[in-house]
Enzyme design. Structure first.
Site, PDB file in Angstrom:
ATOM      1  N   PHE A  97      13.949  -4.280  -1.107  1.00  0.00           N
ATOM      2  CA  PHE A  97      15.230  -3.571  -1.046  1.00  0.00           C
ATOM      3  C   PHE A  97      16.152  -4.093  -2.143  1.00  0.00           C
ATOM      4  O   PHE A  97      16.611  -3.341  -2.996  1.00  0.00           O
ATOM      5  CB  PHE A  97      15.886  -3.735   0.324  1.00  0.00           C
ATOM      6  CG  PHE A  97      17.174  -2.955   0.452  1.00  0.00           C
ATOM      7  CD1 PHE A  97      17.157  -1.628   0.840  1.00  0.00           C
ATOM      8  CD2 PHE A  97      18.403  -3.547   0.173  1.00  0.00           C
ATOM      9  CE1 PHE A  97      18.336  -0.901   0.925  1.00  0.00           C
ATOM     10  CE2 PHE A  97      19.583  -2.838   0.266  1.00  0.00           C
ATOM     11  CZ  PHE A  97      19.544  -1.509   0.641  1.00  0.00           C
ATOM     12  N   ASP A  98      16.425  -5.388  -2.131  1.00  0.00           N
ATOM     13  CA  ASP A  98      17.261  -6.000  -3.156  1.00  0.00           C
ATOM     14  C   ASP A  98      16.344  -6.692  -4.162  1.00  0.00           C
ATOM     15  O   ASP A  98      16.194  -7.908  -4.172  1.00  0.00           O
ATOM     16  CB  ASP A  98      18.238  -6.993  -2.526  1.00  0.00           C
ATOM     17  CG  ASP A  98      19.253  -7.544  -3.518  1.00  0.00           C
ATOM     18  OD1 ASP A  98      19.275  -7.061  -4.669  1.00  0.00           O
ATOM     19  OD2 ASP A  98      20.003  -8.462  -3.155  1.00  0.00           O
ATOM     20  N   SER A 119      10.475  -8.323  -5.368  1.00  0.00           N
ATOM     21  CA  SER A 119       9.771  -9.333  -6.152  1.00  0.00           C
ATOM     22  C   SER A 119      10.359  -9.440  -7.563  1.00  0.00           C
ATOM     23  O   SER A 119      10.767  -8.451  -8.158  1.00  0.00           O
ATOM     24  CB  SER A 119       8.286  -8.992  -6.272  1.00  0.00           C
ATOM     25  OG  SER A 119       7.653  -9.090  -5.026  1.00  0.00           O
ATOM     26  N   GLY A 147       5.651  -0.750  -8.768  1.00  0.00           N
ATOM     27  CA  GLY A 147       4.957  -1.556  -9.763  1.00  0.00           C
ATOM     28  C   GLY A 147       5.760  -2.742 -10.250  1.00  0.00           C
ATOM     29  O   GLY A 147       5.749  -3.060 -11.446  1.00  0.00           O
ATOM     30  N   PHE A 148       6.454  -3.428  -9.320  1.00  0.00           N
ATOM     31  CA  PHE A 148       7.218  -4.631  -9.674  1.00  0.00           C
ATOM     32  C   PHE A 148       8.219  -4.358 -10.806  1.00  0.00           C
ATOM     33  O   PHE A 148       8.261  -5.100 -11.797  1.00  0.00           O
ATOM     34  CB  PHE A 148       6.278  -5.773 -10.092  1.00  0.00           C
ATOM     35  CG  PHE A 148       5.626  -6.512  -8.966  1.00  0.00           C
ATOM     36  CD1 PHE A 148       5.934  -6.250  -7.642  1.00  0.00           C
ATOM     37  CD2 PHE A 148       4.664  -7.498  -9.231  1.00  0.00           C
ATOM     38  CE1 PHE A 148       5.315  -6.949  -6.606  1.00  0.00           C
ATOM     39  CE2 PHE A 148       4.042  -8.202  -8.204  1.00  0.00           C
ATOM     40  CZ  PHE A 148       4.368  -7.916  -6.887  1.00  0.00           C
ATOM     41  N   ASN A 179      11.194 -13.786  -3.460  1.00  0.00           N
ATOM     42  CA  ASN A 179       9.831 -13.278  -3.544  1.00  0.00           C
ATOM     43  C   ASN A 179       9.412 -13.220  -5.016  1.00  0.00           C
ATOM     44  O   ASN A 179      10.082 -12.605  -5.840  1.00  0.00           O
ATOM     45  CB  ASN A 179       9.776 -11.889  -2.898  1.00  0.00           C
ATOM     46  CG  ASN A 179       8.379 -11.334  -2.794  1.00  0.00           C
ATOM     47  OD1 ASN A 179       7.713 -11.108  -3.787  1.00  0.00           O
ATOM     48  ND2 ASN A 179       7.938 -11.072  -1.566  1.00  0.00           N
ATOM     49  N   ASN A 210       3.855 -13.384  -3.686  1.00  0.00           N
ATOM     50  CA  ASN A 210       3.432 -12.023  -3.351  1.00  0.00           C
ATOM     51  C   ASN A 210       2.150 -11.693  -4.107  1.00  0.00           C
ATOM     52  O   ASN A 210       2.174 -11.470  -5.319  1.00  0.00           O
ATOM     53  CB  ASN A 210       4.541 -11.035  -3.713  1.00  0.00           C
ATOM     54  CG  ASN A 210       4.206  -9.610  -3.274  1.00  0.00           C
ATOM     55  OD1 ASN A 210       3.122  -9.338  -2.776  1.00  0.00           O
ATOM     56  ND2 ASN A 210       5.139  -8.704  -3.483  1.00  0.00           N
ATOM     57  N   SER A 213       0.861  -6.660  -3.268  1.00  0.00           N
ATOM     58  CA  SER A 213       1.326  -5.327  -3.635  1.00  0.00           C
ATOM     59  C   SER A 213       0.154  -4.517  -4.175  1.00  0.00           C
ATOM     60  O   SER A 213      -0.623  -5.018  -4.995  1.00  0.00           O
ATOM     61  CB  SER A 213       2.421  -5.406  -4.699  1.00  0.00           C
ATOM     62  OG  SER A 213       2.686  -4.112  -5.234  1.00  0.00           O
ATOM     63  N   THR A 216       0.237  -3.315  -8.629  1.00  0.00           N
ATOM     64  CA  THR A 216      -0.005  -4.090  -9.844  1.00  0.00           C
ATOM     65  C   THR A 216      -1.503  -4.324  -9.954  1.00  0.00           C
ATOM     66  O   THR A 216      -2.088  -4.965  -9.077  1.00  0.00           O
ATOM     67  CB  THR A 216       0.744  -5.436  -9.801  1.00  0.00           C
ATOM     68  OG1 THR A 216       2.158  -5.199  -9.790  1.00  0.00           O
ATOM     69  CG2 THR A 216       0.387  -6.293 -11.012  1.00  0.00           C
ATOM     70  N   ASN A 283       2.194  -6.606   3.700  1.00  0.00           N
ATOM     71  CA  ASN A 283       2.689  -5.679   2.689  1.00  0.00           C
ATOM     72  C   ASN A 283       2.305  -4.248   3.079  1.00  0.00           C
ATOM     73  O   ASN A 283       1.737  -4.019   4.148  1.00  0.00           O
ATOM     74  CB  ASN A 283       2.093  -6.058   1.317  1.00  0.00           C
ATOM     75  CG  ASN A 283       3.069  -5.828   0.174  1.00  0.00           C
ATOM     76  OD1 ASN A 283       3.718  -4.797   0.111  1.00  0.00           O
ATOM     77  ND2 ASN A 283       3.158  -6.792  -0.728  1.00  0.00           N
ATOM     78  N   GLY A 305       6.641   1.901   6.825  1.00  0.00           N
ATOM     79  CA  GLY A 305       7.329   2.635   7.873  1.00  0.00           C
ATOM     80  C   GLY A 305       6.514   2.733   9.142  1.00  0.00           C
ATOM     81  O   GLY A 305       5.577   1.960   9.382  1.00  0.00           O
TER      82      GLY A 305
END
Length: 396
Positions: A97-98, A119, A147-148, A179, A210, A213, A216, A283, A305
């Site tokens: 989110f942030d 991340s 994609g980071f 992260n 992390n 994901s 990546t 994740n 979700g």
């Protein structure tokens, strides 16, 4: 002034007044956090906006303090101690989110017990091409392939520096997790994570590695037993060699793991010199449940979700059993109610995180989850969150 000019002026004036009134209502609703306003007015309006733009807007609002502040007295039943830190509640903000460390203060004001940013990659990178975020409204889900995308270590560290200068580790606005990711073009993943540890240790209450994901290339291969052992041995050594703050190291794993892969991870992370301090489960998933209804269900990326809820809870329980409850687990995936959070905790999570629920219910969902969770703990005659951790496993 002619009659026509007066009419035009009157229309313009009335239009400005109406627009101003609408803006005032929206701002008031955002700040006060009325659940009915969010559910009936604000969030349906937000869903008319491109999902990535809506995400950017939400971060900006939070960074400006335009959030519903939780000024209620913290419920003592929700306070818990993990990693040697006191969490006012076990409900935290998940990474993603942030991403760039822009709105931490706003997130703490909403009432999160802890906030995880990132991340963050060593060098700035744009991430994948747009569009890269999709709402699956019928399924209360999101697919992303960001994609980071990251502003890089230096920019985030600069944003965190005032926090480090103005507040000691024991006097922060809340528990802060950071992260860490690797750059897409990096040829040395271990070096990327070590750089992250060295750059952010002084700011963090915990650091997350992390490696899960799906967006990546090659990242998830770091969950293999050999690769994970090599990575963690170097990362933990880098942390231990630091002067000053030496934060706990956590690993964030995927939802899409075989039982053999879960066992391998458990063996690595519980054995020195690769022993970590905690685990984040889990994740996003690359699986696509047959129940999905949205037209976006086949988009490439990680699914989060509601459809992830059961898979995530099962993975929490599996990892709790495999680690024999010796490592604190942060449970993530599909949490939008107190019951969802409670199920994760009873499966073995000491803490929980949310993200996608904000996209559908808005910021008031944090207060709702905490209230419902406290009621569930009391209804089962428990006196603390820690009393509930792993309860379903212990009773098997």
């Amino acid at each position: 002034m002619s009659a026509r000019a007066r009419n035009v002026w009157r229309l313009l004036r009335n239009g400005v007044l109406v627009a101003g009134s609408v803006t005032a209502v929206v701002v008031y609703g955002c700040v006060t956090g009325h659940e009915r306003f969010y559910k009936s007015v604000l969030m349906p309006s937000v869903r008319l906006v491109d999902p990535e733009q809506a995400h950017v807007m939400a971060v900006k609002l939070a960074s400006w303090g335009m959030v519903p502040r939780d000024n209620s007295i913290p419920d003592p039943i929700l306070e818990t101690k993990v990693f040697g830190k006191v969490f006012p509640s076990p409900v935290g903000l998940a990474a993603g989110f942030d991403k760039h460390g822009e709105c931490m203060d706003g997130m703490f004001k909403i009432g999160f017990g802890f906030v995880e940013i990132g991340s963050i990659t060593p060098e700035p990178q744009a991430g994948n091409d747009k569009p890269r975020v999709f709402r699956l409204t019928e399924d209360q889900a999101i697919i992303n392939r960001y994609g980071f995308n990251s502003v890089g270590h230096e920019v985030v560290a600069e944003r965190l520096t005032p926090l480090d200068e103005e507040a000691s580790q024991s006097n922060k606005p809340g528990v802060l997790g950071i992260n860490l990711g690797k750059n897409k073009t990096s040829t040395n993943a271990i070096k990327d994570y070590i750089l992250g540890v060295q750059k952010f240790a002084k700011f963090a209450d915990y650091l997350t590695i992390n490696i899960s994901s799906p967006n990546t290339p090659g990242l998830r291969s770091l969950q293999g037993k050999k690769e994970l052992s090599a990575l963690l041995q170097e990362v933990i050594k880098a942390r231990d060699d630091l002067h000053g703050n030496k934060p706990p190291i956590l690993v964030k794993i995927a939802a899409d793991l075989t039982q053999e892969a879960k066992q391998d991870i458990a063996d690595v992370i519980t054995t020195p010199p690769c022993k970590v301090d905690g685990l984040i489960v889990c994740n996003t998933t690359i699986s696509r449940p047959s129940s999905l209804q949205s037209k976006h269900k086949h988009e490439t990326g990680g699914l989060s979700g509601r459809p992830l809820r059961e898979l995530s809870t099962q993975t929490v329980q599996d990892m709790y059993k495999l680690t024999e409850g010796k490592l604190p687990i942060i449970g993530v995936g599909g949490i939008s109610s107190g019951r969802d959070a409670y199920d994760k905790i009873r499966a073995g999570a000491s803490l929980v995180q949310i993200y996608s629920a904000i996209a559908y219910e808005g910021f008031p969902v944090v207060r709702k989850i905490k209230h419902e969770l406290a009621e569930l703990l009391r209804s089962d005659n428990l006196t603390s969150v820690s009393d509930a951790v792993g309860l379903d496993v212990k009773r098997e």
